[in-house]
Design an enzyme around this catalytic site. Structure first.
Site, PDB file in Angstrom:
ATOM      1  N   SER A  34       0.824  -1.219   0.000  1.00  0.00           N
ATOM      2  CA  SER A  34       0.000   0.000   0.000  1.00  0.00           C
ATOM      3  C   SER A  34       0.851   1.259   0.000  1.00  0.00           C
ATOM      4  O   SER A  34       0.476   2.279   0.573  1.00  0.00           O
ATOM      5  CB  SER A  34      -0.935   0.002   1.214  1.00  0.00           C
ATOM      6  OG  SER A  34      -0.192  -0.145   2.419  1.00  0.00           O
ATOM      7  N   ALA A  42       3.469   2.844  -5.266  1.00  0.00           N
ATOM      8  CA  ALA A  42       3.273   1.982  -6.437  1.00  0.00           C
ATOM      9  C   ALA A  42       1.951   1.233  -6.350  1.00  0.00           C
ATOM     10  O   ALA A  42       1.153   1.233  -7.298  1.00  0.00           O
ATOM     11  CB  ALA A  42       4.442   1.003  -6.568  1.00  0.00           C
ATOM     12  N   SER A 102       7.611   2.364   2.853  1.00  0.00           N
ATOM     13  CA  SER A 102       8.712   3.318   2.670  1.00  0.00           C
ATOM     14  C   SER A 102       8.272   4.626   2.037  1.00  0.00           C
ATOM     15  O   SER A 102       8.909   5.657   2.241  1.00  0.00           O
ATOM     16  CB  SER A 102       9.804   2.700   1.787  1.00  0.00           C
ATOM     17  OG  SER A 102      10.604   1.833   2.515  1.00  0.00           O
ATOM     18  N   TRP A 135       8.203   7.774   3.957  1.00  0.00           N
ATOM     19  CA  TRP A 135       9.441   8.347   4.479  1.00  0.00           C
ATOM     20  C   TRP A 135      10.259   9.061   3.416  1.00  0.00           C
ATOM     21  O   TRP A 135      11.327   9.582   3.705  1.00  0.00           O
ATOM     22  CB  TRP A 135      10.274   7.244   5.148  1.00  0.00           C
ATOM     23  CG  TRP A 135       9.511   6.564   6.227  1.00  0.00           C
ATOM     24  CD1 TRP A 135       8.835   5.374   6.145  1.00  0.00           C
ATOM     25  CD2 TRP A 135       9.283   7.040   7.554  1.00  0.00           C
ATOM     26  NE1 TRP A 135       8.216   5.082   7.329  1.00  0.00           N
ATOM     27  CE2 TRP A 135       8.471   6.088   8.218  1.00  0.00           C
ATOM     28  CE3 TRP A 135       9.693   8.188   8.253  1.00  0.00           C
ATOM     29  CZ2 TRP A 135       8.062   6.246   9.536  1.00  0.00           C
ATOM     30  CZ3 TRP A 135       9.284   8.340   9.565  1.00  0.00           C
ATOM     31  CH2 TRP A 135       8.485   7.376  10.187  1.00  0.00           C
ATOM     32  N   ALA A 136       9.756   9.094   2.193  1.00  0.00           N
ATOM     33  CA  ALA A 136      10.470   9.787   1.109  1.00  0.00           C
ATOM     34  C   ALA A 136      10.305  11.290   1.280  1.00  0.00           C
ATOM     35  O   ALA A 136       9.194  11.811   1.213  1.00  0.00           O
ATOM     36  CB  ALA A 136       9.925   9.341  -0.242  1.00  0.00           C
ATOM     37  N   LYS A 137      11.400  11.981   1.502  1.00  0.00           N
ATOM     38  CA  LYS A 137      11.326  13.411   1.819  1.00  0.00           C
ATOM     39  C   LYS A 137      11.423  14.307   0.586  1.00  0.00           C
ATOM     40  O   LYS A 137      10.791  15.352   0.518  1.00  0.00           O
ATOM     41  CB  LYS A 137      12.458  13.784   2.791  1.00  0.00           C
ATOM     42  CG  LYS A 137      12.458  12.998   4.087  1.00  0.00           C
ATOM     43  CD  LYS A 137      11.214  13.261   4.903  1.00  0.00           C
ATOM     44  CE  LYS A 137      11.233  12.479   6.206  1.00  0.00           C
ATOM     45  NZ  LYS A 137       9.985  12.661   6.965  1.00  0.00           N
ATOM     46  N   ARG A 167      24.934   9.927  -4.505  1.00  0.00           N
ATOM     47  CA  ARG A 167      24.855   9.405  -3.145  1.00  0.00           C
ATOM     48  C   ARG A 167      25.976   8.435  -2.796  1.00  0.00           C
ATOM     49  O   ARG A 167      26.471   8.439  -1.667  1.00  0.00           O
ATOM     50  CB  ARG A 167      23.494   8.720  -2.945  1.00  0.00           C
ATOM     51  CG  ARG A 167      22.342   9.695  -2.938  1.00  0.00           C
ATOM     52  CD  ARG A 167      21.008   8.992  -2.873  1.00  0.00           C
ATOM     53  NE  ARG A 167      19.925   9.955  -2.740  1.00  0.00           N
ATOM     54  CZ  ARG A 167      18.646   9.626  -2.687  1.00  0.00           C
ATOM     55  NH1 ARG A 167      18.293   8.362  -2.762  1.00  0.00           N
ATOM     56  NH2 ARG A 167      17.709  10.553  -2.558  1.00  0.00           N
ATOM     57  N   LEU A 183      10.335   7.422  -6.595  1.00  0.00           N
ATOM     58  CA  LEU A 183       8.908   7.745  -6.620  1.00  0.00           C
ATOM     59  C   LEU A 183       8.418   7.890  -8.051  1.00  0.00           C
ATOM     60  O   LEU A 183       7.265   7.565  -8.361  1.00  0.00           O
ATOM     61  CB  LEU A 183       8.625   9.020  -5.823  1.00  0.00           C
ATOM     62  CG  LEU A 183       8.918   8.984  -4.319  1.00  0.00           C
ATOM     63  CD1 LEU A 183       8.360  10.237  -3.634  1.00  0.00           C
ATOM     64  CD2 LEU A 183       8.354   7.738  -3.659  1.00  0.00           C
TER      65      LEU A 183
END
Length: 472
Positions: free
Chosen positions: A7, A10, A36, A39-41, A256, A349
């Site tokens: 949920s 995606a 997750s 929590w994606a900022k 990163r 995302l």
């Protein structure tokens, strides 16, 4: 009925898109609001600016992916994300007006909603799914039923056995299998393990992305978004040295993997690393959520790299189709080839939405993943054993031997530990084995995978490691 497991962004976007086209959909998730995506900022990478284009977005993605991206997939996502964003906006979601810059991007192309984009858009889609009457069930997937290479159903912890011809896995990655991570505790790779045991092809499991700037607030890991550095934040050590330019000419906007290893190296040399937020203009307006913490903790925060995203997973094509007929997979549970050896910021995302929203195009027109061009598949034997590690032991082992800097001795030890463990019943051990085995086999350094005993890139571009369960 189409069953979607997961949920997050995606799974929800796929469910809504399918429902709008007249399909009956049920979402089943371990925790309805616990993935997750919350929590994606940062945001969603999309080339919507006047000075930008999908081609430039593609170039940046390929550059960061370090020679392992699937060009067809990169074309598809960078092109389709603009259409998909407009679709989500038609559903009623409103992004903020400005575009932001993140590491690895040559243009401002990050669509966002305040500094909590993941939570904002996931909550929006969850509420929309509820309004549409989409069935939402909290339950845990235990196994897939497969007959003659086709999905026949599934088994859940509470509901038992179900018949189904189409199953969509959107269960997320395996970042919580590491001691220090920004991921929620639900992310232990269940979907990957279950699909693998059912016969799905799994690939790129050695590539685990560490986010360079994770801190702790109130004892909890907190991701400090890439956008902070795009807006002017700098990295310094305890001597106030802006050390990053010693490692890469792009400084704080380097990819990163580069920054994570730079920060790791600073700690190894006895330094402490901080992110200094004071150069950001109009900070409180741009980052209202983080601002609440900064008022208590200040604008100079200690940071350390933490596991943020797992690149490997169920191998699928651009339609979200696996090699098992009727089994679709979307989101972080997959390996689409978009990210290659290292994910470009805010492409996750974007991938979630493209594969989720567009799934409706392919749901009744199965083609399946072609594995004709796969030169070698490594078969992995499952072990049914009473020897079982706790989740905390697994997280400790993976952090120590499968972390930012790896070597053959540690990886060989880790593979032997998991090979003697209960990989038949314990999904966490199985996924950890696949990740460690991939890292041991890849005798080079590339993207997010760094071997101190093989510090250079030496394999041919595009060569990836595929795993399949052994039936012998």
């Amino acid at each position: 009925m189409i069953y979607i497991f997961g949920s997050g962004l995606a799974g929800l976007s796929a469910a809504i898109s399918l429902h709008k086209s007249g399909y009956k959909v049920t979402i089943i998730s371990k925790k309805i609001n616990g993935g997750s995506s919350y929590w994606a900022k940062g945001g969603i990478a999309a080339a919507v600016g006047n000075d930008d284009s999908p081609e430039l977005h593609k170039i940046d993605t390929l550059e960061v992916g370090d020679g392992l991206c699937d060009s067809k997939t990169v074309d598809y996502v960078t092109r389709e994300i603009r259409y998909v964003v407009s679709t989500v906006e038609k559903w009623g979601f409103k992004f903020d007006d400005d575009l932001r810059l993140e590491g690895g991007h040559s243009k401002r192309r990050i669509l966002h909603k305040t500094d909590d984009t993941g939570r904002e858009i996931t909550n929006f889609l969850l509420n929309l799914a509820k309004k549409k009457g989409i069935n939402l069930i909290e339950d845990k997937l235990l196994a897939l039923k497969v007959k003659d290479g086709k999905v026949a159903g599934f088994i859940t912890e509470k509901g038992g056995s179900f018949d189904a011809e189409k199953v969509v896995l959107a269960t997320g990655g395996y970042g919580y299998l590491f001691k220090f991570t920004s991921n929620p505790s639900t992310n232990i790779g269940d979907g990957i393990a279950i699909a693998f045991k059912a016969g799905a092809l799994v690939s790129d499991t050695e590539f685990v992305q560490f986010h360079p700037t994770v801190t702790t607030f109130d004892g909890q890991a907190y991701l400090l978004t890439e956008t902070l550095r795009g807006e002017g934040a700098i990295l310094v050590n305890e001597r106030n040295e802006r050390f990053v330019f010693k490692y890469d000419s792009r400084g704080e906007l380097a990819p990163r993997d580069v920054l994570s290893r730079a920060i790791y190296d600073q700690y190894k040399k006895g330094h402490t690393v901080y992110i200094d937020l004071s150069p950001i203009e109009d900070f409180d307006r741009k980052f209202p959520i983080l601002s609440n913490y900064v008022k208590r903790y200040g604008k100079r925060l200690q940071v350390f790299p933490g596991v943020h995203y797992t690149i490997g997973g169920i191998r699928v094509n651009t339609r979200g189709e696996s090699n098992i007929k009727g089994l679709y997979a979307i989101g972080e549970v997959t390996d689409t080839g978009l990210h290659g050896a290292n994910r470009l910021a805010s492409n996750s995302l974007a991938e979630d939405l493209v594969y989720g929203v567009n799934l409706v195009r392919y749901i009744d027109n199965w083609e399946g993943l072609s594995i004709d061009d796969v030169k070698e598949v490594i078969e992995v034997r499952l072990r049914n054993s009473s020897n079982r590690l706790s989740l905390e032991e697994i997280r400790e082992y993976n952090w120590n031997y499968l972390g930012i800097v790896r070597n053959g001795e540690g990886l060989d030890k880790l593979v032997k530990i998991y090979e003697s463990n209960d990989t038949f019943n314990d999904n966490a051990s199985l996924v950890s084995l696949l990740s460690a085995k991939g890292a041991l086999l890849r005798t080079e350094s590339r993207g997010a995978h760094y071997r101190e005993d093989y510090p250079n890139k030496s394999w041919e571009d595009g060569k990836r490691i595929y795993f399949m369960v052994s039936r012998n």
